[in-house]
Scaffold this motif. Structure first.
Motif, PDB file in Angstrom:
ATOM      1  N   THR A 470       0.861  -1.197   0.000  1.00 51.27           N
ATOM      2  CA  THR A 470       0.000   0.000   0.000  1.00 51.27           C
ATOM      3  C   THR A 470       0.887   1.234   0.000  1.00 51.27           C
ATOM      4  O   THR A 470       1.903   1.298   0.695  1.00 51.27           O
ATOM      5  CB  THR A 470      -0.926   0.031   1.232  1.00 51.27           C
ATOM      6  N   LEU A 471       0.504   2.227  -0.781  1.00 50.38           N
ATOM      7  CA  LEU A 471       1.255   3.482  -0.885  1.00 50.38           C
ATOM      8  C   LEU A 471       0.384   4.644  -0.437  1.00 50.38           C
ATOM      9  O   LEU A 471      -0.794   4.718  -0.798  1.00 50.38           O
ATOM     10  CB  LEU A 471       1.725   3.717  -2.326  1.00 50.38           C
ATOM     11  N   ASP A 472       0.961   5.545   0.340  1.00 49.97           N
ATOM     12  CA  ASP A 472       0.275   6.770   0.758  1.00 49.97           C
ATOM     13  C   ASP A 472       1.273   7.924   0.663  1.00 49.97           C
ATOM     14  O   ASP A 472       1.897   8.329   1.636  1.00 49.97           O
ATOM     15  CB  ASP A 472      -0.261   6.623   2.184  1.00 49.97           C
ATOM     16  N   ILE A 473       1.425   8.407  -0.565  1.00 48.26           N
ATOM     17  CA  ILE A 473       2.374   9.488  -0.821  1.00 48.26           C
ATOM     18  C   ILE A 473       1.588  10.629  -1.460  1.00 48.26           C
ATOM     19  O   ILE A 473       1.303  10.599  -2.661  1.00 48.26           O
ATOM     20  CB  ILE A 473       3.519   9.035  -1.737  1.00 48.26           C
ATOM     21  N   PRO A 474       1.152  11.623  -0.694  1.00 53.99           N
ATOM     22  CA  PRO A 474       0.357  12.719  -1.247  1.00 53.99           C
ATOM     23  C   PRO A 474       1.096  13.455  -2.357  1.00 53.99           C
ATOM     24  O   PRO A 474       2.333  13.543  -2.361  1.00 53.99           O
ATOM     25  CB  PRO A 474       0.122  13.636  -0.034  1.00 53.99           C
ATOM     26  N   ALA A 475       0.313  13.989  -3.267  1.00 51.87           N
ATOM     27  CA  ALA A 475       0.907  14.724  -4.391  1.00 51.87           C
ATOM     28  C   ALA A 475       1.553  16.030  -3.941  1.00 51.87           C
ATOM     29  O   ALA A 475       2.400  16.591  -4.641  1.00 51.87           O
ATOM     30  CB  ALA A 475      -0.169  15.010  -5.447  1.00 51.87           C
ATOM     31  N   THR A 476       1.159  16.503  -2.747  1.00 52.60           N
ATOM     32  CA  THR A 476       1.703  17.773  -2.242  1.00 52.60           C
ATOM     33  C   THR A 476       3.049  17.615  -1.546  1.00 52.60           C
ATOM     34  O   THR A 476       3.643  18.610  -1.118  1.00 52.60           O
ATOM     35  CB  THR A 476       0.705  18.400  -1.255  1.00 52.60           C
ATOM     36  N   ILE A 477       3.522  16.363  -1.402  1.00 54.51           N
ATOM     37  CA  ILE A 477       4.808  16.153  -0.736  1.00 54.51           C
ATOM     38  C   ILE A 477       5.911  16.804  -1.563  1.00 54.51           C
ATOM     39  O   ILE A 477       6.013  16.565  -2.772  1.00 54.51           O
ATOM     40  CB  ILE A 477       5.086  14.640  -0.564  1.00 54.51           C
ATOM     41  N   PRO A 478       6.748  17.653  -0.967  1.00 56.62           N
ATOM     42  CA  PRO A 478       7.820  18.307  -1.736  1.00 56.62           C
ATOM     43  C   PRO A 478       8.871  17.287  -2.169  1.00 56.62           C
ATOM     44  O   PRO A 478       9.020  16.224  -1.559  1.00 56.62           O
ATOM     45  CB  PRO A 478       8.401  19.317  -0.744  1.00 56.62           C
ATOM     46  N   PRO A 479       9.619  17.565  -3.236  1.00 56.43           N
ATOM     47  CA  PRO A 479      10.690  16.658  -3.673  1.00 56.43           C
ATOM     48  C   PRO A 479      11.842  16.652  -2.674  1.00 56.43           C
ATOM     49  O   PRO A 479      11.899  17.465  -1.751  1.00 56.43           O
ATOM     50  CB  PRO A 479      11.107  17.239  -5.027  1.00 56.43           C
ATOM     51  N   LEU A 480      12.791  15.735  -2.887  1.00 56.34           N
ATOM     52  CA  LEU A 480      13.934  15.574  -2.006  1.00 56.34           C
ATOM     53  C   LEU A 480      15.215  15.997  -2.718  1.00 56.34           C
ATOM     54  O   LEU A 480      15.341  15.827  -3.925  1.00 56.34           O
ATOM     55  CB  LEU A 480      14.069  14.117  -1.547  1.00 56.34           C
ATOM     56  N   ARG A 481      16.167  16.518  -1.941  1.00 55.46           N
ATOM     57  CA  ARG A 481      17.490  16.834  -2.467  1.00 55.46           C
ATOM     58  C   ARG A 481      18.435  15.732  -2.000  1.00 55.46           C
ATOM     59  O   ARG A 481      19.064  15.811  -0.927  1.00 55.46           O
ATOM     60  CB  ARG A 481      17.954  18.198  -1.944  1.00 55.46           C
ATOM     61  N   VAL A 482      18.537  14.654  -2.814  1.00 53.45           N
ATOM     62  CA  VAL A 482      19.307  13.470  -2.417  1.00 53.45           C
ATOM     63  C   VAL A 482      20.013  12.877  -3.637  1.00 53.45           C
ATOM     64  O   VAL A 482      19.766  13.270  -4.777  1.00 53.45           O
ATOM     65  CB  VAL A 482      18.378  12.399  -1.784  1.00 53.45           C
TER      66      VAL A 482
END
Length: 597
Positions: A470-482
């Motif tokens: 199951t995935l719960d990753i909202p579209a509003t989550i900011p990107p990562l600098r990695v």
């Protein structure tokens, strides 16, 4: 002699010697302070009573001034002939004000500059002539005619026998405001002032003095024939106070003999002064009580000193002994022992600080052990990395050659060659993990979406049929600098561990939550497996520690190192029977998010 015995004996000696001295010092110091406080309070009381009297007289004078400022009255007195028609109106207003103000003794009269009665507001018309003919009224009239408000001392009305105060205020012309065109005069009843005097502390004698030091008022229960108090100006024992008023100690017989404390208020607006006297036996009754209570207190202190010292020593020594035992445990290398001190005082704070120090020592020791293992792994990786890669590469090439030659061979040979190639691949992965655990390269940081990273790694991982993702990753989550490759390695290790923990199947839940206040994103991987015990969790990130039948215990070490290299950290929560959650907290790229927004 034990330390506790020394404390007990020292405390007993101190109590026996210091107790009486302290009691005497407290008594004499308290007596001096109490005397100053009593004098201050009595002067404040006298000042407060004088202020009440001033307020009552000021209110009466204000009422008279309001009558004198009436425009109809001023117009009439300016030119009686021209405003003759207003006479009844003025008379009615005066009578109404006489009823609503005061209290006045019988009449309020208005005189013209010649002293002739112009208006009379009286309950008893027969008394008006007496008011106008009074010598004091004449004195008041002449003073008001000069433009000044007049107020007499307390006098006795010869007709009624009532004590009164005569007021007289000037009436100024509306045409020429400096010209006095009349006077409003009346007798103010003494009763409100008498009520104020009667409400003073019953243990005190009260004397209201005029400017000359003459007694013009006392409490109703007192008599004017008592020996008057000498005014401050003629009393050599009188001591003035910085804030006004003063006091003196006098030998008086008005209270049955003995010394008395006499205090006086600062002069009021009319120059009157309120004097109060109390006998010492009343004034210093609190000091006498204090002396008796102090003696009883000292005796009680000496009586219970032994019990208190025994209790104090026990309370003092017990936490100290626990702290000493804790130091011994640490000296023996037992960092898992806690010092338990239940008190909330300095010993409790010391115990908390000691426990915190031991925890830091334990953490430091664990970190040193981990670094030693990593150093050992570095040496092993450096010496064996190339040595293992070369034969594994040769073996891999040989298998590939045999698979090509035996392309048409039997299936049994092909199967064994596949097994050999798989084991070669696993061996290469072990070498890669070993090198990654000790040699973390500098991240190649770029902006990557969370959903993109998770999706790519899920496509690479093999998830058994019994495991639901199951995935719960909202579209509003900011990107990562990695570094994408490094974080994919971290996610691959965490997902592999979670899948392997669910032997009988379960749910693999991956979710992301942002924390805008801290500027971070929490990416969590949760499994519904069997969970871990606290003992296992304590060693979870130690190199070469594993609970699996296969593996060398470097997967989580690699994940931790790579996450920290990318500016984040790993947290883990687990409960036996409920599963485990690994969370990686990484910095979010909020600038990139705002740019796209």
């Amino acid at each position: 002699m034990r330390f506790s015995t020394k404390i007990g004996l020292s405390g007993t000696m101190a109590a026996v010697i210091i107790g009486p001295l302290l009691g005497a010092a407290v008594f004499f110091n308290a007596r001096s302070l109490l005397l100053e406080r009593i004098v201050y309070e009595q002067v404040q009381i006298a000042s407060g009573v004088m202020a009440e009297i001033d307020n009552a007289l000021f209110k009466a004078a204000g009422q008279m001034n309001v009558m004198a400022a009436d425009n109809f009255l001023r117009d009439y007195l300016d030119s009686p002939a021209e405003h003759k028609g207003q006479a009844d109106t003025v008379a009615d207003e005066l009578e109404e004000r006489a009823e609503l103000t005061g209290p006045w003794c019988n009449a309020i009269i208005v005189l013209d500059p010649s002293g002739r009665k112009v208006f009379i507001a009286s309950k008893e018309q027969d008394n008006s002539s007496a008011l106008a003919a009074s010598p004091m009224t004449r004195i008041a009239f002449e003073s008001a005619l000069k433009g000044k408000t007049y107020r007499s001392d307390r006098i006795i009305c010869r007709r009624t026998g009532q004590p009164v105060v005569i007021f007289a205020v000037p009436v100024f012309s509306r045409v020429n405001t400096d010209k006095v065109v009349g006077v409003v005069a009346s007798r103010y009843v003494w009763a409100p002032i008498q009520n104020i005097l009667d409400n003073v502390d019953a243990t005190a004698k009260v004397h209201l003095l005029n400017r000359k030091g003459e007694v013009i008022g006392t409490r109703s229960s007192d008599h004017f024939d008592i020996k008057p108090l000498p005014p401050p100006s003629t009393n050599p024992a009188w001591k003035d106070l910085p804030d006004g008023g003063g006091y003196a100690v006098l030998a008086r017989s008005s209270h049955g003999g003995g010394d008395s404390l006499t205090v006086g208020s600062p002069p009021g607006s009319a120059g009157w002064t309120l004097m109060m006297e109390k006998p010492f036996k009343v004034m210093f009754a609190p000091i006498t009580l204090l002396a008796r209570n102090t003696g009883m207190l000292v005796f009680g202190v000496l009586l219970v000193t032994g019990v208190l010292l025994a209790t104090i020593v026990r309370l003092f020594i017990r936490p100290l002994a626990e702290l000493i035992e804790g130091v011994r445990q640490v000296d023996q290398g037992r960092f898992d022992q806690k010092v338990t001190v239940r008190s909330k005082d300095e010993f409790g704070e010391l115990a908390d600080s000691f426990n915190a120090m031991v925890e830091k020592l334990q953490t430091t020791q664990d970190e040193l052990v981990r670094k030693e293992k990593m150093a050992m792994l570095g040496q092993v990786a450096g010496s064996l990395g190339n040595e293992l890669r070369n034969p594994l590469g040769v073996m891999s090439n040989a298998v590939y050659f045999l698979q090509t030659v035996l392309e048409d061979g039997d299936d049994s040979a092909k199967e064994y060659l596949g097994i050999i190639l798989a084991e070669i691949t696993r061996s290469e992965n072990i070498v890669d993990e070993l090198l990654a655990a000790v040699l973390t390269r500098t991240p190649d940081v770029a902006t990557h979406g969370v959903a993109e990273l998770v999706g790519q790694i899920l496509r690479q991982c093999i998830v058994p049929e019994g495991v639901t993702v199951t995935l719960d990753i909202p579209a509003t989550i900011p990107p990562l600098r990695v570094d994408a490759l490094q974080m994919q390695q971290v996610l691959r290790n965490l997902i592999s561990n979670s899948v392997e923990a669910m032997v009988e199947g379960g749910t693999l839940a991956i979710n992301a939550v942002e924390n805008r206040q801290k500027g971070t994103v929490r990416l969590s991987v949760h499994d519904s497996g069997s969970g871990m015990t606290p003992e296992v969790m304590a060693r979870l990130f130690q190199p070469l520690f594993t609970t699996k039948s296969r593996g060398i215990g470097l997967g989580l070490v690699v994940a931790k190192n790579l996450t920290e290299a990318n500016g984040g950290h790993i947290e883990v929560q687990s409960e036996v029977g409920l599963g485990t959650t690994f969370s990686i907290i990484l910095p979010g790229d909020y600038q990139e998010e705002n740019h796209h927004g």
